[in-house]
Design an enzyme around this catalytic site. Structure first.
Site, PDB file in Angstrom:
ATOM      1  N   ASP A 100     -10.950   3.221   4.399  1.00 57.15           N
ATOM      2  CA  ASP A 100     -11.430   1.845   4.197  1.00 57.15           C
ATOM      3  C   ASP A 100     -12.958   1.825   4.103  1.00 57.15           C
ATOM      4  O   ASP A 100     -13.537   0.860   3.595  1.00 57.15           O
ATOM      5  CB  ASP A 100     -11.008   0.953   5.376  1.00 57.15           C
ATOM      6  CG  ASP A 100      -9.738   0.164   5.089  1.00 57.15           C
ATOM      7  OD1 ASP A 100      -9.453  -0.077   3.900  1.00 57.15           O
ATOM      8  OD2 ASP A 100      -9.064  -0.231   6.056  1.00 57.15           O
ATOM      9  N   LYS A 129       0.842  -1.203   0.000  1.00 55.84           N
ATOM     10  CA  LYS A 129       0.000   0.000   0.000  1.00 55.84           C
ATOM     11  C   LYS A 129       0.875   1.249   0.000  1.00 55.84           C
ATOM     12  O   LYS A 129       0.570   2.234  -0.681  1.00 55.84           O
ATOM     13  CB  LYS A 129      -0.927  -0.007   1.225  1.00 55.84           C
ATOM     14  CG  LYS A 129      -2.051  -1.033   1.100  1.00 55.84           C
ATOM     15  CD  LYS A 129      -2.788  -1.290   2.404  1.00 55.84           C
ATOM     16  CE  LYS A 129      -3.781  -2.442   2.244  1.00 55.84           C
ATOM     17  NZ  LYS A 129      -4.424  -2.867   3.483  1.00 55.84           N
ATOM     18  N   GLN A 172      -4.202  -1.616   9.712  1.00 55.38           N
ATOM     19  CA  GLN A 172      -4.180  -2.937   9.072  1.00 55.38           C
ATOM     20  C   GLN A 172      -4.782  -3.986  10.003  1.00 55.38           C
ATOM     21  O   GLN A 172      -4.375  -4.118  11.158  1.00 55.38           O
ATOM     22  CB  GLN A 172      -2.724  -3.303   8.714  1.00 55.38           C
ATOM     23  CG  GLN A 172      -2.583  -4.611   7.987  1.00 55.38           C
ATOM     24  CD  GLN A 172      -3.255  -4.602   6.594  1.00 55.38           C
ATOM     25  OE1 GLN A 172      -3.149  -3.631   5.854  1.00 55.38           O
ATOM     26  NE2 GLN A 172      -3.953  -5.678   6.264  1.00 55.38           N
TER      27      GLN A 172
END
Ligand code: NAD
Length: 297
Positions: free
Chosen positions: A119, A52, A96
């Site tokens: 997200d 990422k 994460q």
């Protein structure tokens, strides 16, 4: 001829097209910044975070990399999120998952400022998605919408079947399919571990999204002729190679390819799109936070 949907190519075109919005933000004096927070020493999580970060750098998004000792108190993670919420230079925050057992993932998701929740998992953003007013669409289902569109498939009036009801894939995917909006307007069925006669349901699908995390559970016998098949699964199975494993999807590719009109491979299908849509959400977040209108792909 069955179309093999090239997720790498579609993701690359999204990354290329994000340049316009990134330039518009630069003209207004802003560089999008994504903070990734890793509280784990799991090698897979470490790999995801470093991918990422390199994706960000490639398109001109600044990546802030924060590592927290997995044995630290949960408070350390909440304090870090709180500092990132307050930091005006940070536009997106990604913690994460999974976090260690002594940390509540629900509490972490709620701690993130919903305006920085790239997200799209904060309850406020989930609610907005369901209400048809999405701020940030979750990256995997949003990427799938783009893949279906790239295959020239119109979802309107079609039968969409989603196998899996997780908060990160199945539920938001179904919600996107039922929205009265482009990429939606599909008649949608959600299947899960308690579904009876799954093959009967999957055979109804014009668009089939497999997100169960069960290696090759969907085969050609379970698919209607001409269906569009999107394989979300990423499963490690033992293999006789140097690594000792290989990655397979939830779809048995060869037999399903014989029936489908379009199908995503694993790897190289949904995975690259999930990463591209995180960049998209980070750029969108930066525009929203600074009141700059940006043209998104
Ligand atoms: P999850 O384990 O949270 O959810 C799986 C869902 O599948 C559950 O809702 C369960 O009810 C359903 N299910 C399980 N077995 C079933 C069966 N036999 N029949 C019908 N339904 C069944 O998983 P998840 O996080 O949604 O991920 C699903 C898969 O997608 C995993 O392989 C994961 O690694 C992969 N994934 C890939 C990406 C990507 O970017 N490609 C992103 C997220 C997840």
């Amino acid at each position: 001829m069955t179309e093999i949907i090239d997720g790498n190519a579609v993701a690359q075109s999204i990354r290329d097209d994000l340049a316009t919005a990134i330039d518009q933000l630069a003209d207004a004096g802003h560089t999008p910044t994504l903070a990734t927070v890793l509280m784990s020493d799991d090698p897979a999580s470490e790999t995801y975070v470093s991918m990422k970060q390199s994706d960000c750098e490639e398109v001109g998004i600044e990546a802030l990399d924060i590592d927290i000792d997995p044995d630290a108190d949960a408070a350390k993670l909440y304090d870090t999120v709180s500092d990132l919420n307050a930091d005006e230079d940070v536009n997106g925050i990604l913690v994460q998952m999974p976090v260690p057992d002594h940390v509540s993932d629900r509490q972490v998701l709620r701690a993130i400022d919903p305006r920085k929740d790239v997200d799209g998992f904060h309850p406020e953003n989930v609610g907005r998605l369901v209400a048809g007013d999405a701020r940030y669409k979750p990256c995997t289902p949003h990427g799938i919408q783009k893949l279906v569109e790239s295959a020239g498939v119109d979802t309107e009036g079609k039968e969409a079947v989603v196998v899996g009801r997780s908060d990160i894939v199945g539920k938001p995917m179904a919600n996107l399919f039922i929205q009265k909006a482009p990429g939606g307007n599909a008649t949608t069925t959600v299947c899960h571990s308690r579904t009876e006669d799954l093959p009967q349901k999957t055979r109804e699908a014009d668009i089939l999204v497999a997100a169960a995390g069960v290696p090759e559970m969907i085969d050609g016998e379970m698919v209607k002729d001409g269906a569009t098949v999107i394989d979300v699964g990423i499963n490690r199975v033992d293999a006789d190679n140097d690594k000792g494993y290989e990655l397979v999807g939830d779809v048995e590719f060869e037999s399903t390819k014989e029936k489908a009109s379009a199908i995503t491979p694993v790897p190289g299908g949904v995975g690259p799109m999930t990463r591209a849509m995180l960049l998209y959400n980070t750029v969108k977040a930066t525009g929203l936070q600074h009141d700059v209108t940006v043209d998104l792909p």
